[in-house]
Design a protein around this motif. Structure first.
Motif, PDB file in Angstrom:
ATOM      1  N   TYR A 103      -0.103  -5.225  -7.218  1.00 50.20           N
ATOM      2  CA  TYR A 103      -0.986  -6.156  -6.839  1.00 50.20           C
ATOM      3  C   TYR A 103      -0.577  -7.546  -7.135  1.00 50.20           C
ATOM      4  CZ  TYR A 103      -3.552  -1.907  -6.032  1.00 50.20           C
ATOM      5  OH  TYR A 103      -4.216  -0.476  -5.573  1.00 50.20           O
ATOM      6  N   ARG A 119       2.050   1.832  -3.605  1.00 51.36           N
ATOM      7  CA  ARG A 119       0.788   2.131  -4.379  1.00 51.36           C
ATOM      8  C   ARG A 119       0.669   3.770  -4.126  1.00 51.36           C
ATOM      9  NH1 ARG A 119      -4.252   3.046  -1.987  1.00 51.36           N
ATOM     10  NH2 ARG A 119      -6.047   3.290  -3.418  1.00 51.36           N
ATOM     11  N   MET A 134       0.819  -1.249   0.022  1.00 56.13           N
ATOM     12  CA  MET A 134      -0.010  -0.039  -0.010  1.00 56.13           C
ATOM     13  C   MET A 134       0.808   1.214  -0.058  1.00 56.13           C
ATOM     14  SD  MET A 134      -2.795  -0.764  -0.725  1.00 56.13           S
ATOM     15  CE  MET A 134      -4.363  -1.337  -0.572  1.00 56.13           C
ATOM     16  N   ARG A 178       0.556  -0.535 -11.235  1.00 56.41           N
ATOM     17  CA  ARG A 178      -0.293  -0.916  -9.901  1.00 56.41           C
ATOM     18  C   ARG A 178      -0.567  -2.219 -10.084  1.00 56.41           C
ATOM     19  NH1 ARG A 178      -4.419   3.646  -8.418  1.00 56.41           N
ATOM     20  NH2 ARG A 178      -2.531   4.838  -7.971  1.00 56.41           N
TER      21      ARG A 178
END
Lengths: 125, 132
Positions: B108, B88, B85, B104
């Motif tokens: 993930y 991100r 995160m 992105r």
């Protein structure tokens, strides 16, 4: 964004936080893969372990510790200011306090890691 | 209003429930990691020498009890959430558009792969109990 780029301690704290964060992320990615090898290919894992006995490997280990310690302390500082906004007034003092704690914890840890380094260099002690 | 303060942390998102939840969880996981990661480093890099932690040492000593396996898996979950995160946010601060979107999704995907590999090894590594 502008708030962050006013310069001074706040910007440095932010820049170091981000730099150490990305470095730790990179290590975590490698570290999950190498621990996966403990189960998947233990022989290969053991043959890679020499890295932690080489001078560059130990310097990297030391830098990792420094990154983790800085990120942890500055992260705590961020949390304190986020949930207790009045402390934001003392964000500089908190950052200096971070470095005091960093040094107090870092010096003995550096001494221990230095022993590993000395062994890797073949300096008998 | 949080924007009034010059902070080094990300300003708490307003309105978006998902982003607000992530903002709180970043801080919560950060507190957990403060304890877990610092003790992890203290034990495995300061008290023990990492160059001596071969695969059999991990099976016989480090992961010889459920306690350490659960603790390490908990740390893995927190660190995957916090690190990915965080990345991100780093990617989001770069110029937007298609490349960022692709990065992105790659991020993930990597997080899911690490979740699977890490969970697999912590669950399935045989528990070798050394002779007492």
């Amino acid at each position: 964004m502008l708030v962050r780029y006013r310069g001074g301690e706040g910007m440095l704290a932010w820049a170091f936080h981000r730099l150490s964060g990305v470095a730790i992320w990179l290590f975590v990615v490698l570290h999950v893969f190498d621990i996966f090898l403990v189960g998947f290919a233990p022989g290969l894992y053991d043959s890679l372990l020499f890295v932690y006995a080489t001078p560059p490997g130990i310097v990297a280990e030391w830098l990792l510790g420094a990154a983790v310690l800085y990120h942890a302390l500055n992260g705590l500082r961020i949390i304190i200011m986020d949930f207790w906004p009045r402390m934001t007034r003392y964000h500089r003092q908190l950052w200096y306090l971070n470095w005091v704690v960093f040094a107090i914890v870092g010096v003995p840890v550096t001494w221990v890691i230095y022993q590993q380094f000395a062994r890797s260099m073949g300096w008998a002690s | 209003m949080s924007a009034r303060y010059g902070r080094s942390g990300r300003v708490k998102p307003q309105g978006d429930r998902f982003e607000t939840a992530v903002w709180y969880l970043m801080r919560l996981s950060g507190i957990g990691l403060f304890v877990l990661v610092l003790t992890h480093y203290l034990i495995l890099h300061v008290i023990y020498d990492p160059s001596e932690q071969d695969a059999s040492w991990i099976a016989e000593v480090r992961w010889s009890s459920l306690f350490w396996r659960v603790l390490d898996w908990t740390m893995l979950m927190l660190v995957l959430f916090h690190a990915f995160m965080g990345m991100r946010v780093v990617i989001g601060d770069m110029a937007g558009g298609r490349p960022v979107k692709i990065l992105r999704y790659g991020l993930y995907l990597l997080a899911v792969v690490l979740f699977i590999l890490g969970t697999w090894v912590v669950v399935t590594l045989p528990n070798v109990v050394p002779d007492a």
